[in-house]
Design an enzyme around this catalytic site. Sequence first.
Site, PDB file in Angstrom:
ATOM      1  N   THR A  65      -1.835  93.497-106.731  1.00  0.00           N
ATOM      2  CA  THR A  65      -1.346  93.533-105.344  1.00  0.00           C
ATOM      3  C   THR A  65      -2.442  93.864-104.335  1.00  0.00           C
ATOM      4  O   THR A  65      -2.194  93.831-103.132  1.00  0.00           O
ATOM      5  CB  THR A  65      -0.258  94.619-105.215  1.00  0.00           C
ATOM      6  OG1 THR A  65      -0.794  95.837-105.754  1.00  0.00           O
ATOM      7  CG2 THR A  65       1.011  94.241-105.959  1.00  0.00           C
ATOM      8  N   GLY A  66      -3.645  94.196-104.785  1.00  0.00           N
ATOM      9  CA  GLY A  66      -4.694  94.661-103.877  1.00  0.00           C
ATOM     10  C   GLY A  66      -5.456  93.522-103.220  1.00  0.00           C
ATOM     11  O   GLY A  66      -5.149  92.333-103.415  1.00  0.00           O
ATOM     12  N   ALA A  67      -6.487  93.892-102.435  1.00  0.00           N
ATOM     13  CA  ALA A  67      -7.289  92.884-101.716  1.00  0.00           C
ATOM     14  C   ALA A  67      -7.967  91.941-102.707  1.00  0.00           C
ATOM     15  O   ALA A  67      -7.924  90.709-102.555  1.00  0.00           O
ATOM     16  CB  ALA A  67      -8.326  93.594-100.840  1.00  0.00           C
ATOM     17  N   VAL A  68      -8.580  92.506-103.754  1.00  0.00           N
ATOM     18  CA  VAL A  68      -9.266  91.664-104.746  1.00  0.00           C
ATOM     19  C   VAL A  68      -8.233  90.948-105.619  1.00  0.00           C
ATOM     20  O   VAL A  68      -8.350  89.750-105.893  1.00  0.00           O
ATOM     21  CB  VAL A  68     -10.217  92.506-105.624  1.00  0.00           C
ATOM     22  CG1 VAL A  68     -10.860  91.643-106.702  1.00  0.00           C
ATOM     23  CG2 VAL A  68     -11.294  93.157-104.768  1.00  0.00           C
ATOM     24  N   CYS A 104     -19.808  94.340-104.877  1.00  0.00           N
ATOM     25  CA  CYS A 104     -19.805  93.120-104.060  1.00  0.00           C
ATOM     26  C   CYS A 104     -21.109  92.916-103.283  1.00  0.00           C
ATOM     27  O   CYS A 104     -21.518  91.771-103.046  1.00  0.00           O
ATOM     28  CB  CYS A 104     -18.619  93.114-103.116  1.00  0.00           C
ATOM     29  SG  CYS A 104     -18.367  94.653-102.216  1.00  0.00           S
ATOM     30  N   GLY A 107     -14.403  94.797 -97.868  1.00  0.00           N
ATOM     31  CA  GLY A 107     -15.088  95.540 -98.920  1.00  0.00           C
ATOM     32  C   GLY A 107     -14.508  96.940 -99.090  1.00  0.00           C
ATOM     33  O   GLY A 107     -14.703  97.579-100.122  1.00  0.00           O
ATOM     34  N   HIS A 117     -19.839  89.315 -97.027  1.00  0.00           N
ATOM     35  CA  HIS A 117     -20.994  90.179 -96.817  1.00  0.00           C
ATOM     36  C   HIS A 117     -22.233  89.307 -96.555  1.00  0.00           C
ATOM     37  O   HIS A 117     -22.382  88.223 -97.142  1.00  0.00           O
ATOM     38  CB  HIS A 117     -21.288  91.015 -98.069  1.00  0.00           C
ATOM     39  CG  HIS A 117     -20.296  92.089 -98.351  1.00  0.00           C
ATOM     40  ND1 HIS A 117     -19.282  92.462 -97.500  1.00  0.00           N
ATOM     41  CD2 HIS A 117     -20.190  92.920 -99.435  1.00  0.00           C
ATOM     42  CE1 HIS A 117     -18.584  93.456 -98.031  1.00  0.00           C
ATOM     43  NE2 HIS A 117     -19.109  93.746 -99.204  1.00  0.00           N
TER      44      HIS A 117
HETATM   45  N1  LIG Z   1     -12.853  94.719-101.743  1.00  0.00           N
HETATM   46  C1  LIG Z   1     -14.017  94.307-102.249  1.00  0.00           C
HETATM   47  O1  LIG Z   1     -14.814  93.561-101.616  1.00  0.00           O
HETATM   48  C2  LIG Z   1     -14.415  94.712-103.639  1.00  0.00           C
HETATM   49  C3  LIG Z   1     -15.492  94.066-104.200  1.00  0.00           C
HETATM   50  C4  LIG Z   1     -15.903  94.421-105.491  1.00  0.00           C
HETATM   51  C5  LIG Z   1     -15.217  95.399-106.167  1.00  0.00           C
HETATM   52  N2  LIG Z   1     -14.167  96.027-105.613  1.00  0.00           N
HETATM   53  C6  LIG Z   1     -13.479  97.046-106.394  1.00  0.00           C
HETATM   54  O2  LIG Z   1     -12.249  96.481-106.877  1.00  0.00           O
HETATM   55  C7  LIG Z   1     -11.264  97.502-106.986  1.00  0.00           C
HETATM   56  C8  LIG Z   1     -10.047  97.121-106.154  1.00  0.00           C
HETATM   57  O3  LIG Z   1     -10.442  97.034-104.790  1.00  0.00           O
HETATM   58  P1  LIG Z   1      -9.506  96.457-103.637  1.00  0.00           P
HETATM   59  O4  LIG Z   1     -10.413  96.298-102.476  1.00  0.00           O
HETATM   60  O5  LIG Z   1      -8.727  95.285-104.119  1.00  0.00           O
HETATM   61  O6  LIG Z   1      -8.504  97.731-103.419  1.00  0.00           O
HETATM   62  P2  LIG Z   1      -7.051  97.752-102.761  1.00  0.00           P
HETATM   63  O7  LIG Z   1      -6.844  96.626-101.837  1.00  0.00           O
HETATM   64  O8  LIG Z   1      -6.876  99.138-102.257  1.00  0.00           O
HETATM   65  O9  LIG Z   1      -6.053  97.550-104.045  1.00  0.00           O
HETATM   66  C9  LIG Z   1      -5.952  98.518-105.064  1.00  0.00           C
HETATM   67  C10 LIG Z   1      -5.080  98.000-106.215  1.00  0.00           C
HETATM   68  O10 LIG Z   1      -5.034  99.025-107.224  1.00  0.00           O
HETATM   69  C11 LIG Z   1      -3.672  99.351-107.502  1.00  0.00           C
HETATM   70  N3  LIG Z   1      -3.567 100.766-107.804  1.00  0.00           N
HETATM   71  C12 LIG Z   1      -3.967 101.819-107.048  1.00  0.00           C
HETATM   72  N4  LIG Z   1      -3.675 102.978-107.687  1.00  0.00           N
HETATM   73  C13 LIG Z   1      -3.082 102.643-108.848  1.00  0.00           C
HETATM   74  C14 LIG Z   1      -2.555 103.390-109.937  1.00  0.00           C
HETATM   75  N5  LIG Z   1      -2.577 104.721-109.938  1.00  0.00           N
HETATM   76  N6  LIG Z   1      -2.019 102.709-110.967  1.00  0.00           N
HETATM   77  C15 LIG Z   1      -1.981 101.368-110.970  1.00  0.00           C
HETATM   78  N7  LIG Z   1      -2.474 100.587-109.974  1.00  0.00           N
HETATM   79  C16 LIG Z   1      -3.012 101.235-108.928  1.00  0.00           C
HETATM   80  C17 LIG Z   1      -2.927  99.011-106.246  1.00  0.00           C
HETATM   81  O11 LIG Z   1      -1.552  98.829-106.562  1.00  0.00           O
HETATM   82  P3  LIG Z   1      -0.400  99.137-105.469  1.00  0.00           P
HETATM   83  O12 LIG Z   1      -0.412  97.988-104.503  1.00  0.00           O
HETATM   84  O13 LIG Z   1       0.821  99.176-106.316  1.00  0.00           O
HETATM   85  O14 LIG Z   1      -0.752 100.438-104.831  1.00  0.00           O
HETATM   86  C18 LIG Z   1      -3.629  97.715-105.824  1.00  0.00           C
HETATM   87  O15 LIG Z   1      -3.136  96.640-106.586  1.00  0.00           O
HETATM   88  C19 LIG Z   1     -11.950  98.806-106.538  1.00  0.00           C
HETATM   89  O16 LIG Z   1     -12.468  99.483-107.659  1.00  0.00           O
HETATM   90  C20 LIG Z   1     -13.064  98.308-105.645  1.00  0.00           C
HETATM   91  O17 LIG Z   1     -14.140  99.232-105.582  1.00  0.00           O
HETATM   92  C21 LIG Z   1     -13.720  95.699-104.347  1.00  0.00           C
END
Ligand SMILES: NC(=O)c1ccc[n+]([C@@H]2O[C@H](COP(=O)([O-])OP(=O)(O)OC[C@H]3O[C@@H](n4cnc5c(N)ncnc54)[C@H](OP(=O)(O)O)[C@@H]3O)[C@@H](O)[C@H]2O)c1
Length: 358
Positions: free
Chosen positions: A21-24, A139, A170, A263
Amino acid sequence: MTPAGAGGGDRGPTLAVVGATGAVGTVLLSILSERKDIWGEIRLIASPRSAGRKLTVRGEEVEVVALGEAAFDGVDVALFDVPDEVSAQWAPVAAARGAVVVDNSGAFRMDPDVPLVVPEVNPHAVRNRPRSIIANPNCTTLSMIVAMGALHAEFGLGELIVSSYQAVSGSGKEGVDTLREQLGKLAGTELGTQPGDIRRAVGDLGPYPAPIALNVVPFAGSLKEDGWTSEELKVRDESRKILGLPELRVTATCVRVPVVTTHSLTVHARFENEVTVAQAHEILRAAPGVVLCDDPAAGDFPTPADVVGTDPTWVGRVRRSMDDPCALELFVCGDNLRKGAALNTAQIAELVAAESAA
Ligand SMILES: NC(=O)c1ccc[n+]([C@@H]2O[C@H](COP(=O)([O-])OP(=O)(O)OC[C@H]3O[C@@H](n4cnc5c(N)ncnc54)[C@H](OP(=O)(O)O)[C@@H]3O)[C@@H](O)[C@H]2O)c1
């Protein structure tokens, strides 16, 4: 690998997306829908808050299940797109239940028993995974490393000095929401002419230490020793590990800019031997996963607004340093949610699936 469970209908391996469900995770579901479909069941996992929600992947609605041990039953490959602490706790659980984990968080990247893989640069590393966990780079590193890997293979890299211009996605959904809310408050005003007028108008700073709308924030990640940020240390440590150059000199300054996704980095790359722009152009033109876009006289160079939503690393403004014939200056852009995160994990998962198919 086990035959498919419910949902896929064919005999491909079972894939779990943790953090769907998250951004990635959201971008990953659309990438999985676009790429060659090698998977059987695709299981979607998130926090208990999201259990029961329906998301679309491969044109079908799939119900999200809550993270828990049973969620990994029968899973062959598990892609983790969740915060560091969630990966740290649950990736070993998934691995112990038989899955190969591809983790997008920072929890395992520098673990010597976990390979850090970019399929265009070090695909061989994928097989050396004693913990059954493979890490996906950060990233910012990923947004430049495919181009730098190609140049390194030809010229031998000795030093990287980079400045990043990092998009708010990010920082996950919270970063995007903060930028959009702040822009909403500033739209139609004439703010941005007096010290502090933007700060007072936007109020909530979200995940940033300063306003991100109509501003540039020279700080990404968290503060570490000697004034460096976590993001800057990741660029250094991860570039060294991916390129297999433990002594590579790397200096990074990471800056957040009011861009939604993609980026950009300016790169000063110093090589062992003299380089020319013509040679660099030739290498970059031929490099898989790289698009050369470098005709400044015609206004051709990459910008985030044009690159967002695409897969490659885009490179432009290639120049030889005026005072150093061994160094190049470049500008690179990469979509931080695609190659910078979801696409690279999907590519790694495909490498793992191909092992079993072979
Ligand atoms: N954004 C980027 O550009 C990027 C690039 C490279 C790596 N990353 C890494 O990828 C990961 C995800 O990033 P994001 O930007 O997609 O974050 P995000 O949008 O905040 O999404 C977080 C995801 O993790 C789930 N989650 C959070 N707490 C949880 C728990 N206790 N148990 C199960 N699921 C849980 C959330 O589910 P719910 O919706 O149910 O809360 C959601 O699906 C991070 O480690 C980040 O550092 C991000």
